[in-house]
Design a protein around this motif. Structure first.
Motif, PDB file in Angstrom:
ATOM      1  N   ASP A 155       1.566  80.592  -8.844  1.00 48.77           N
ATOM      2  CA  ASP A 155       2.615  79.579  -9.032  1.00 48.77           C
ATOM      3  C   ASP A 155       2.240  78.585 -10.119  1.00 48.77           C
ATOM      4  N   CYS A 156       1.001  78.125 -10.100  1.00 47.49           N
ATOM      5  CA  CYS A 156       0.542  77.119 -11.068  1.00 47.49           C
ATOM      6  C   CYS A 156      -0.980  77.172 -11.092  1.00 47.49           C
ATOM      7  N   ALA A 157      -1.530  77.602 -12.221  1.00 49.31           N
ATOM      8  CA  ALA A 157      -2.988  77.772 -12.305  1.00 49.31           C
ATOM      9  C   ALA A 157      -3.722  76.460 -12.038  1.00 49.31           C
ATOM     10  N   ARG A 158      -3.108  75.322 -12.446  1.00 50.31           N
ATOM     11  CA  ARG A 158      -3.764  74.027 -12.227  1.00 50.31           C
ATOM     12  C   ARG A 158      -3.915  73.724 -10.729  1.00 50.31           C
ATOM     13  N   ARG A 159      -2.923  74.164  -9.955  1.00 46.73           N
ATOM     14  CA  ARG A 159      -3.027  73.989  -8.504  1.00 46.73           C
ATOM     15  C   ARG A 159      -4.296  74.640  -7.973  1.00 46.73           C
ATOM     16  N   PHE A 160      -4.542  75.872  -8.438  1.00 45.01           N
ATOM     17  CA  PHE A 160      -5.722  76.587  -7.972  1.00 45.01           C
ATOM     18  C   PHE A 160      -6.972  75.797  -8.325  1.00 45.01           C
ATOM     19  N   TRP A 161      -7.013  75.319  -9.571  1.00 45.40           N
ATOM     20  CA  TRP A 161      -8.197  74.575 -10.018  1.00 45.40           C
ATOM     21  C   TRP A 161      -8.420  73.339  -9.140  1.00 45.40           C
ATOM     22  N   LEU A 162      -7.348  72.571  -8.968  1.00 49.48           N
ATOM     23  CA  LEU A 162      -7.497  71.312  -8.225  1.00 49.48           C
ATOM     24  C   LEU A 162      -7.840  71.559  -6.755  1.00 49.48           C
ATOM     25  N   ALA A 163      -7.205  72.544  -6.156  1.00 43.81           N
ATOM     26  CA  ALA A 163      -7.377  72.746  -4.713  1.00 43.81           C
ATOM     27  C   ALA A 163      -8.645  73.523  -4.369  1.00 43.81           C
TER      28      ALA A 163
ATOM     29  N   PRO B 125      -3.969  75.973 -16.807  1.00 49.39           N
ATOM     30  CA  PRO B 125      -2.906  75.056 -17.254  1.00 49.39           C
ATOM     31  C   PRO B 125      -1.887  74.753 -16.155  1.00 49.39           C
ATOM     32  N   LYS B 126      -1.242  73.614 -16.357  1.00 48.82           N
ATOM     33  CA  LYS B 126      -0.127  73.258 -15.473  1.00 48.82           C
ATOM     34  C   LYS B 126       1.035  74.218 -15.721  1.00 48.82           C
ATOM     35  N   VAL B 127       1.832  74.432 -14.698  1.00 46.37           N
ATOM     36  CA  VAL B 127       3.040  75.227 -14.884  1.00 46.37           C
ATOM     37  C   VAL B 127       3.915  74.514 -15.921  1.00 46.37           C
ATOM     38  N   ALA B 128       4.662  75.282 -16.716  1.00 45.41           N
ATOM     39  CA  ALA B 128       5.484  74.678 -17.782  1.00 45.41           C
ATOM     40  C   ALA B 128       6.376  73.580 -17.207  1.00 45.41           C
TER      41      ALA B 128
ATOM     42  N   ARG C 210      11.048  73.399  -8.265  1.00 41.03           N
ATOM     43  CA  ARG C 210      10.517  74.488  -7.460  1.00 41.03           C
ATOM     44  C   ARG C 210       9.062  74.269  -7.047  1.00 41.03           C
ATOM     45  N   PHE C 211       8.253  73.703  -7.948  1.00 44.45           N
ATOM     46  CA  PHE C 211       6.816  73.599  -7.664  1.00 44.45           C
ATOM     47  C   PHE C 211       6.332  72.150  -7.530  1.00 44.45           C
ATOM     48  N   CYS C 212       6.556  71.347  -8.578  1.00 49.66           N
ATOM     49  CA  CYS C 212       5.910  70.019  -8.622  1.00 49.66           C
ATOM     50  C   CYS C 212       6.461  69.059  -7.572  1.00 49.66           C
ATOM     51  N   ASP C 213       7.772  69.120  -7.291  1.00 48.70           N
ATOM     52  CA  ASP C 213       8.356  68.172  -6.337  1.00 48.70           C
ATOM     53  C   ASP C 213       7.723  68.304  -4.955  1.00 48.70           C
ATOM     54  N   TYR C 214       7.186  69.454  -4.646  1.00 54.03           N
ATOM     55  CA  TYR C 214       6.613  69.675  -3.317  1.00 54.03           C
ATOM     56  C   TYR C 214       5.098  69.855  -3.376  1.00 54.03           C
ATOM     57  N   CYS C 215       4.502  69.362  -4.451  1.00 52.86           N
ATOM     58  CA  CYS C 215       3.067  69.589  -4.636  1.00 52.86           C
ATOM     59  C   CYS C 215       2.327  68.265  -4.486  1.00 52.86           C
ATOM     60  N   ILE C 216       1.241  68.267  -3.758  1.00 48.93           N
ATOM     61  CA  ILE C 216       0.500  67.021  -3.513  1.00 48.93           C
ATOM     62  C   ILE C 216      -0.135  66.464  -4.785  1.00 48.93           C
ATOM     63  N   TYR C 217      -0.221  67.268  -5.827  1.00 50.02           N
ATOM     64  CA  TYR C 217      -0.888  66.803  -7.043  1.00 50.02           C
ATOM     65  C   TYR C 217       0.075  66.248  -8.078  1.00 50.02           C
ATOM     66  N   ARG C 218       1.354  66.045  -7.694  1.00 55.87           N
ATOM     67  CA  ARG C 218       2.330  65.717  -8.738  1.00 55.87           C
ATOM     68  C   ARG C 218       2.040  64.372  -9.402  1.00 55.87           C
ATOM     69  N   SER C 219       1.490  63.384  -8.667  1.00 56.75           N
ATOM     70  CA  SER C 219       1.181  62.100  -9.325  1.00 56.75           C
ATOM     71  C   SER C 219       0.052  62.302 -10.328  1.00 56.75           C
ATOM     72  N   ARG C 220      -0.956  63.033  -9.913  1.00 58.24           N
ATOM     73  CA  ARG C 220      -2.110  63.282 -10.790  1.00 58.24           C
ATOM     74  C   ARG C 220      -1.678  64.013 -12.058  1.00 58.24           C
ATOM     75  N   CYS C 221      -0.689  64.881 -11.904  1.00 59.91           N
ATOM     76  CA  CYS C 221      -0.227  65.689 -13.040  1.00 59.91           C
ATOM     77  C   CYS C 221       0.883  65.005 -13.821  1.00 59.91           C
ATOM     78  N   ASN C 222       1.239  63.778 -13.439  1.00 55.83           N
ATOM     79  CA  ASN C 222       2.379  63.100 -14.068  1.00 55.83           C
ATOM     80  C   ASN C 222       3.638  63.949 -14.015  1.00 55.83           C
ATOM     81  N   ARG C 223       3.902  64.506 -12.880  1.00 51.26           N
ATOM     82  CA  ARG C 223       5.108  65.325 -12.719  1.00 51.26           C
ATOM     83  C   ARG C 223       6.070  64.680 -11.716  1.00 51.26           C
ATOM     84  N   GLY C 224       6.119  63.354 -11.747  1.00 50.85           N
ATOM     85  CA  GLY C 224       7.073  62.653 -10.878  1.00 50.85           C
ATOM     86  C   GLY C 224       6.355  61.917  -9.768  1.00 50.85           C
TER      87      GLY C 224
HETATM   88  S1  SF4 Z   1       2.132  68.956  -9.712  1.00 49.33           S
HETATM   89 FE1  SF4 Z   1       3.025  70.713 -10.775  1.00 49.33          FE
HETATM   90  S2  SF4 Z   1       1.653  71.036 -12.541  1.00 49.33           S
HETATM   91 FE2  SF4 Z   1       0.524  69.759 -11.062  1.00 49.33          FE
HETATM   92  S3  SF4 Z   1      -0.634  71.185  -9.810  1.00 49.33           S
HETATM   93 FE3  SF4 Z   1       1.277  70.782  -8.744  1.00 49.33          FE
HETATM   94  S4  SF4 Z   1       2.656  72.444  -9.411  1.00 49.33           S
HETATM   95 FE4  SF4 Z   1       0.957  72.363 -10.858  1.00 49.33          FE
END
Ligand code: SF4
Length: 308
Positions: free
Chosen positions: A30-38, A247-250, A258-272
């Motif tokens: 889904d997002c390679a950065r997720r794998f790295w962070l988690a 890398p972060k998903v595009a 689909r991905f960032c809105d429900y991801c715990i890392y979205r603040s860290r990734c500046n994705r909302g």
């Molecule tokens: S917030 Fe988005 S870009 Fe960052 S790890 Fe989650 S899915 Fe990937």
């Protein structure tokens, strides 16, 4: 460590005992950065900043309790005793299980909450370019495996998601690849094994639609495709050395939703800042809120006991 100052490493710093699972592979897909962070950084769960996360956690806890109830019923504890005092929604879910447990399951061998693991990369040796490294393991925990001595095997996954997941979506999920693949590869060690891919089916059963399970049959072409896909993913992951290689998903509106809105890392990734509305999540698997304690459960010392 931040996204602006990536860490460079000589090799991917995963524990030697790290076991890949459908969750970690799906995170990477889904997002390679997720794998790295988690899984590489093992970043702790950020502060709970939005009620949807708490709501999601509460739903996940109910799901765990449901799985425990079913597990106990499957090993023969009187369902009436188990039902006693249950409140909604658990009472309804458990009643649905009692009324709609599939009636066509093999009965000779029934395994509940079974963990299986295999070496990963799996044979043939050296098929993935990780020379000098010991193989990792691929692990899965099965809600229920029902098998006949003639080799027919049904894998059941009990789902407490708010809605029945679309079969086409389930077909794409790495869980649908990993579970049958791993079972076939590990099956020689079972009294009912070895089994051929054609003898295995994966069935998703939903509390939200208990009379409409989704069945996905395994077969040789799917098995070979699963082997190929899983090993490609592994090779890509192990080729990474630093955060920049994950890398972060595009950043597109669709991916954010689909991905960032429900991801715990979205603040860290500046994705909302705001979490997505959890009531819109059809499948808990869409809400990426990995708890490292759970995500890394297969790295515990008890792994060798469970391994084949
Ligand atoms: S917030 Fe988005 S870009 Fe960052 S790890 Fe989650 S899915 Fe990937």
């Amino acid at each position: 460590m931040s996204a602006d100052h990536p860490t460079v490493t000589q090799s991917l710093p995963l524990l030697d005992t790290f076991a890949f699972s459908q969750s970690s592979l799906q995170a990477y897909a889904d997002c390679a950065r997720r794998f790295w962070l988690a899984y590489v950084e093992q970043l702790p769960w950020p502060a709970i900043e939005a009620s949807p996360v708490q709501e999601h956690e509460a739903h996940m806890r109910l799901g765990s309790t449901f799985h425990l109830l079913v597990q106990r019923a499957e090993v023969g504890i009187d369902p009436e005793r188990l039902s006693d005092g249950l409140a909604a929604p658990l009472a309804g879910w458990f009643s649905a299980y009692l009324r709609h447990r599939p009636t066509d399951l093999p009965t000779h061998f029934v395994e509940v909450e079974r963990v299986l693991t295999i070496p990963f990369p799996n044979a043939p040796a050296g098929s993935v370019g990780v020379a000098g490294q010991p193989p990792y393991r691929l692990a899965a925990k099965y809600d229920l495996i029902a098998a006949e001595p003639d080799g027919r095997v049904v894998i059941i996954d009990w789902k407490t998601t708010r809605r029945r997941t679309d079969p086409a979506t389930l077909r794409q999920r790495l869980q649908t690849l990993v579970y049958p693949y791993l079972l076939v590869e590990a099956s020689a060690a079972f009294p009912w094994g070895p089994v051929q891919p054609e003898q295995v089916e994966m069935r998703y059963w939903f509390t939200a639609a208990p009379s409409q399970p989704v069945t996905i049959r395994h077969d040789r072409p799917r098995h070979e495709a699963a082997h190929e896909r899983l090993h490609q993913l592994l090779a890509q992951i192990l080729a990474g050395r630093s955060e920049a290689d994950f890398p972060k998903v595009a950043d597109t509106p669709i991916n954010r939703k689909r991905f960032c809105d429900y991801c715990i890392y979205r603040s860290r990734c500046n994705r909302g800042v705001m979490a997505g509305d959890v009531s819109e999540v059809g499948d808990a698997d869409d809400f990426f809120a990995v708890d490292p304690d759970t995500a890394l459960e297969f790295t515990l010392e008890d792994l060798p006991e469970l391994a084949f």
